[in-house]
Design a protein around this motif. Structure first.
Motif, short mmCIF file in Angstrom:
data_model
loop_
_atom_site.label_atom_id
_atom_site.label_comp_id
_atom_site.label_asym_id
_atom_site.label_seq_id
_atom_site.Cartn_x
_atom_site.Cartn_y
_atom_site.Cartn_z
N LEU A 128 0.81 -1.21 0.00
CA LEU A 128 0.00 0.00 0.00
C LEU A 128 0.85 1.27 0.00
CD1 LEU A 128 -2.83 1.30 0.24
CD2 LEU A 128 -2.48 1.32 2.69
N LEU A 129 1.77 1.37 0.93
CA LEU A 129 2.53 2.61 1.07
C LEU A 129 3.35 2.89 -0.18
CD1 LEU A 129 3.74 2.75 4.76
CD2 LEU A 129 1.86 3.93 3.66
N ASP A 130 3.99 1.85 -0.68
CA ASP A 130 4.83 1.99 -1.87
C ASP A 130 3.98 2.51 -3.04
OD1 ASP A 130 7.07 1.73 -3.40
OD2 ASP A 130 6.51 -0.29 -4.08
N ILE A 131 2.82 1.90 -3.23
CA ILE A 131 1.95 2.29 -4.35
C ILE A 131 1.41 3.69 -4.15
CG2 ILE A 131 -0.29 1.79 -5.39
CD1 ILE A 131 0.44 -1.16 -5.22
N CYS A 132 1.05 4.03 -2.90
CA CYS A 132 0.50 5.35 -2.65
C CYS A 132 1.51 6.45 -2.94
CB CYS A 132 0.01 5.46 -1.21
SG CYS A 132 -1.57 4.67 -0.96
N ILE A 133 2.76 6.22 -2.57
CA ILE A 133 3.79 7.23 -2.87
C ILE A 133 3.91 7.42 -4.37
CG2 ILE A 133 6.27 7.68 -2.75
CD1 ILE A 133 6.22 6.42 0.03
N LYS A 134 3.88 6.33 -5.10
CA LYS A 134 3.96 6.44 -6.56
C LYS A 134 2.72 7.14 -7.11
CE LYS A 134 6.97 2.59 -7.75
NZ LYS A 134 6.93 1.16 -8.08
N LEU A 135 1.58 6.82 -6.55
CA LEU A 135 0.35 7.47 -7.03
C LEU A 135 0.44 8.97 -6.87
CD1 LEU A 135 -2.51 5.15 -5.68
CD2 LEU A 135 -2.04 5.68 -8.06
N ARG A 136 1.09 9.41 -5.81
CA ARG A 136 1.18 10.85 -5.59
C ARG A 136 2.26 11.48 -6.46
NH1 ARG A 136 3.51 13.06 -0.10
NH2 ARG A 136 5.34 12.28 -1.18
N ASP A 137 3.38 10.77 -6.66
CA ASP A 137 4.55 11.45 -7.22
C ASP A 137 4.81 11.19 -8.70
OD1 ASP A 137 4.95 12.56 -4.78
OD2 ASP A 137 6.40 11.08 -4.10
N GLU A 138 4.29 10.10 -9.26
CA GLU A 138 4.58 9.82 -10.67
C GLU A 138 3.98 10.90 -11.57
OE1 GLU A 138 6.18 7.38 -12.39
OE2 GLU A 138 6.85 6.18 -10.67
N ASP A 139 4.69 11.22 -12.64
CA ASP A 139 4.27 12.33 -13.51
C ASP A 139 2.87 12.15 -14.10
OD1 ASP A 139 6.50 13.67 -13.05
OD2 ASP A 139 7.55 13.08 -14.89
N TYR A 140 2.53 10.91 -14.46
CA TYR A 140 1.25 10.71 -15.12
C TYR A 140 0.11 10.45 -14.14
CZ TYR A 140 3.79 10.49 -19.48
OH TYR A 140 4.57 10.80 -20.55
N LEU A 141 0.41 10.41 -12.87
CA LEU A 141 -0.64 10.12 -11.88
C LEU A 141 -0.95 11.37 -11.06
CD1 LEU A 141 0.73 6.64 -10.80
CD2 LEU A 141 -1.05 7.11 -12.45
N GLN A 142 0.05 11.84 -10.31
CA GLN A 142 -0.06 13.10 -9.56
C GLN A 142 -1.34 13.24 -8.73
OE1 GLN A 142 1.18 16.81 -11.22
NE2 GLN A 142 2.20 15.81 -12.93
N PHE A 143 -1.68 12.19 -8.00
CA PHE A 143 -2.85 12.30 -7.12
C PHE A 143 -2.44 13.02 -5.84
CE2 PHE A 143 -3.95 8.77 -9.88
CZ PHE A 143 -5.20 9.16 -10.28
N GLU A 144 -2.47 14.35 -5.89
CA GLU A 144 -1.96 15.09 -4.74
C GLU A 144 -3.01 15.25 -3.65
OE1 GLU A 144 -3.21 16.46 -7.77
OE2 GLU A 144 -1.58 17.88 -8.06
N GLN A 145 -4.22 14.82 -3.90
CA GLN A 145 -5.24 15.01 -2.88
C GLN A 145 -5.94 13.69 -2.53
OE1 GLN A 145 -8.16 18.01 -3.87
NE2 GLN A 145 -7.91 18.97 -1.89
N LEU A 146 -6.06 13.44 -1.23
CA LEU A 146 -6.87 12.31 -0.78
C LEU A 146 -8.23 12.87 -0.41
CD1 LEU A 146 -5.98 9.23 1.09
CD2 LEU A 146 -7.80 10.56 2.06
N ILE A 147 -9.22 12.51 -1.20
CA ILE A 147 -10.55 13.07 -1.01
C ILE A 147 -11.29 12.36 0.12
CG2 ILE A 147 -12.84 13.08 -2.12
CD1 ILE A 147 -11.19 15.45 -2.89
N ASP A 148 -11.16 11.06 0.15
CA ASP A 148 -11.98 10.32 1.11
C ASP A 148 -11.32 9.00 1.45
OD1 ASP A 148 -14.22 9.82 2.65
OD2 ASP A 148 -15.21 8.72 1.05
N LEU A 149 -11.55 8.57 2.68
CA LEU A 149 -11.15 7.23 3.08
C LEU A 149 -12.35 6.61 3.79
CD1 LEU A 149 -7.93 6.06 4.84
CD2 LEU A 149 -10.12 5.41 5.77
N THR A 150 -12.69 5.41 3.41
CA THR A 150 -13.82 4.78 4.07
C THR A 150 -13.62 3.28 4.11
OG1 THR A 150 -16.22 4.63 4.10
CG2 THR A 150 -15.19 4.60 1.97
N VAL A 151 -14.51 2.61 4.80
CA VAL A 151 -14.40 1.16 4.96
C VAL A 151 -15.73 0.54 4.55
CG1 VAL A 151 -13.87 -0.69 6.57
CG2 VAL A 151 -12.91 1.57 6.95
#
Lengths: 417, 243
Positions: B36-59
């Protein structure tokens, strides 16, 4: 020299500036806030769990009660999520009505925010001014849905009914004589659309009026400029949306960027701030009211020219009309099944967000194919904003805490859910 | 737009993702807990992804997924079922891990969204916290802990958030009753608030049903309904004039 220790102040939950039931534990160093720990949940009603035990349509009314100053916007996200799961699209006229009322709701919300924010930091008059205009818009709510606040007007597949042709009139009573009543009824002679048109004619002047009270006011500026500054990077990190994000200078509005309903056809601008302080966010919201006014006018024009259905004709999801029910067996069965059991929604999960007056209001809906949602998650904008409270008030004076609560536009209905 | 995001996800993560699918114009990826952590960092930082905002977390608690309270599929010897089946007694149909933690991410710069799902097991459910990647997740994780009992490792301040001080249990789990376990009242004799077991009975107003094949049961084609209505009206009008 005596050692001075930090001391702890309890703020709320019953405090007029706490905007409902916020309890803040403030750790103070003299009059400076060292740490703020908001305690929330005093208004927690488990809306999400309740919704899991009811057919889809019965939860629309709960949506009004989330953010109880922007009722129809909450409904909007919920019905759009259901529509997305079922793959239906409401008629064009219904979409225009929804957008028009979403913008009316935005003005309602911003007026409430303006009044309360002003009151909190010492501007009494603007509260009275703002509530005058709120009253006119509440009447529009009442004319269309029968309720001043909790409308339950949006339905999956359209809206509950078409706009009324006649506005309700004031009547002579022991409090107001004929002359007074005639005066009050002056703008109520035509349809709801005429009434709203009349409102939009005068509303920009009213906003000017609010601005004369605040924008160049020395005290107002002293209380808001440079208070609660959030940099664009931090705003993104902290999950800010809506005016809180735009106030920090990021141009992001779902109505433009991920448009829904008929927003692509409408002409409006997105105001953004530059410094990210309370004053910028104030200016952003003031301009948003003007823009909403513009959108409402465009909607009224379109609605006047284009009559048509406001509800889908698909009786899987929408009830048949009364007349058909009286002499058609099939319609009667539809009606009975729809109101006793509801409709089954196909299996799947969707996330639907709308540009709510406070930010991004999202509904995450997971269905297992039943007549009730399997899981409903409400993403409330205020929740993310309030969680950044500590960062925003750290190092400020106690009095600025109130300014920050005001600028975050906190409403506990949606934060506690 | 969405297709290219899927392509980029494939290029960047390859086999790292457990699943990746697109439904309702939304992209969902499923990742393993350890990655999870590894993928999340990539999701935030990779050029084509750039998910700089976490909108929601739920279960989502899948315990009662696909179970219904009222059988509608087939009639028994005595007709369709009349009594409601108690869901709390029913055996789960869910074959996988019970909880799914769902993240909704938004990229403001690239204007795209993604949903990330992590399934975790029922016994002591825990997950690494993403608070170092998206600081705004703080309260969302606290809420998930409060309502579902998910432990987020590395969260600096994992306290209850929404429920009452001293609350016991995790109320949004599917096996927690809707009416709760305790009720509170002010006791005049003791001059304080007391908690007692709930005195009300759980009640289901509308049973949960799952209809696989809706068409045959009660839904007619609206178009044909309208035509038949029109035909009837015409006939009535004719009948009226004759009479």
């Amino acid at each position: 020299m005596a050692e001075i220790r930090n001391y702890t102040v309890n703020f709320g939950p019953q405090h007029p500036a706490a905007h409902g039931v916020l309890r803040l534990i403030l750790e103070m160093d003299g009059e400076t806030v060292v740490r703020a720990d908001p305690h929330i949940g005093l208004l927690h009603r488990a809306t999400e769990k309740l919704a899991e035990s009811k057919p889809f349509n019965q939860s629309i009314g709960y949506m009004d009660r989330l953010d109880y100053v922007s009722m129809m916007c909450n409904e909007h996200a919920y019905v759009m999520a259901i529509e997305k799961l079922m793959g239906i699209k409401p008629p064009k006229r219904a979409q225009y009505i929804r957008v028009m009322f979403a913008e009316i709701t935005r003005i309602l919300n911003h007026l409430m925010w303006l009044g309360a924010h002003g009151l909190d930091i010492g501007a009494m008059t603007v509260f009275l001014y703002a509530f005058r205009e709120r009253e006119s818009l509440m009447d529009a709510y009442e004319a269309v849905s029968g309720a001043r606040m909790h409308a339950t007007y949006y339905r999956p597949g359209g809206v509950y009914r078409d706009l009324p042709e006649k506005m309700p009139q004031y009547k002579v009573s022991k409090f107001s004589n004929q002359k007074k009543v005639d005066e009050l009824n002056q703008n109520r002679q035509g349809s709801l659309l005429d009434y709203l048109w009349d409102f939009t004619e005068s509303f920009p002047d009213r906003v000017d009026e609010y601005e004369t009270l605040l924008t160049d006011n020395r005290i107002w500026k002293q209380r808001t400029v440079g208070v609660g500054v959030v940099s664009p990077e931090r705003a993104l990190q902290l999950g800010f949306t809506g005016p809180m994000l735009r106030g920090s200078g990021i141009e992001w509005d779902l109505r433009r960027k991920q448009p829904y309903e008929v927003y692509p056809e409408l002409d409006f601008d997105i105001p953004i701030g530059s410094k990210g302080d309370c004053y910028d966010r104030y200016l952003v919201r003031m301009e948003e009211m003007r823009q909403s006014n513009r959108i409402i006018r465009q909607c009224i024009k379109w609605l006047k020219e284009n009559p048509g259905p406001v509800m889908l004709d698909n009786h899987k999801v929408t009830p048949p009309n009364r007349e058909a029910m009286k002499d058609d067996m099939e319609a009667l069965i539809h009606h009975f099944k729809l109101f006793t059991e509801g409709y089954c929604v196909p299996e799947g999960e969707v996330y639907q967000a709308v540009e709510h007056p406070k930010g991004e209001f999202g509904i995450y809906l997971a269905s297992d194919g039943a007549n009730k949602p399997y899981r409903l998650k409400i993403r409330a904008p205020g929740f993310a904003h309030l969680s950044a409270m500590n960062e925003m008030v750290k190092g400020h004076m106690l009095a600025d805490v109130v300014a920050v609560i005001g600028t975050q536009d906190i409403v506990f209905g949606e934060i506690d859910r | 737009m969405a297709d290219t995001l899927i392509d980029h996800l494939g290029d960047i993560f390859g086999d790292q993702l457990v699943a990746c699918e697109q439904a309702f114009d939304e992209i969902t990826i499923e990742v393993a807990k350890d990655e999870l952590l590894d993928i999340c960092i990539k999701l935030r930082d990779e050029d084509y992804l750039q998910f700089e905002q976490l909108i929601d977390l739920t279960v989502v608690d899948y315990l009662q997924y696909g179970l219904d309270e009222w059988a509608t599929d087939e009639a028994t010897a005595t007709g369709f079922s009349r009594g409601r089946q108690d869901l709390s007694q029913a055996k789960t149909k869910w074959k996988r891990e019970r909880f799914a933690v769902v993240y909704h991410l938004l990229s403001v710069s690239l204007n795209q969204r993604i949903r990330v799902k992590v399934f975790i097991k029922e016994n002591r459910p825990s997950l690494p916290s993403v608070i170092q990647i998206w600081n705004g997740v703080d309260w969302f994780e606290r809420e998930a802990f409060d309502l579902f009992g998910i432990l987020f490792e590395g969260h600096p301040d994992l306290r209850r958030l929404l429920t009452d001080y001293g609350f016991v249990g995790h109320p949004f789990r599917k096996d927690f009753p809707l009416i709760g376990n305790v009720e509170m009242r002010f006791d005049a004799k003791q001059n304080r608030c007391v908690y007692e077991p709930v005195s009300i009975q759980p009640r289901v107003l509308v049973p949960k049903v799952i209809r696989e094949n809706e068409e045959t049961i009660y839904v007619a084609d609206p178009q044909s309904l309208k035509e038949s209505l029109k035909r009837e009206q015409n006939e009535n009008a004719k009948g009226g004039s004759n009479g």
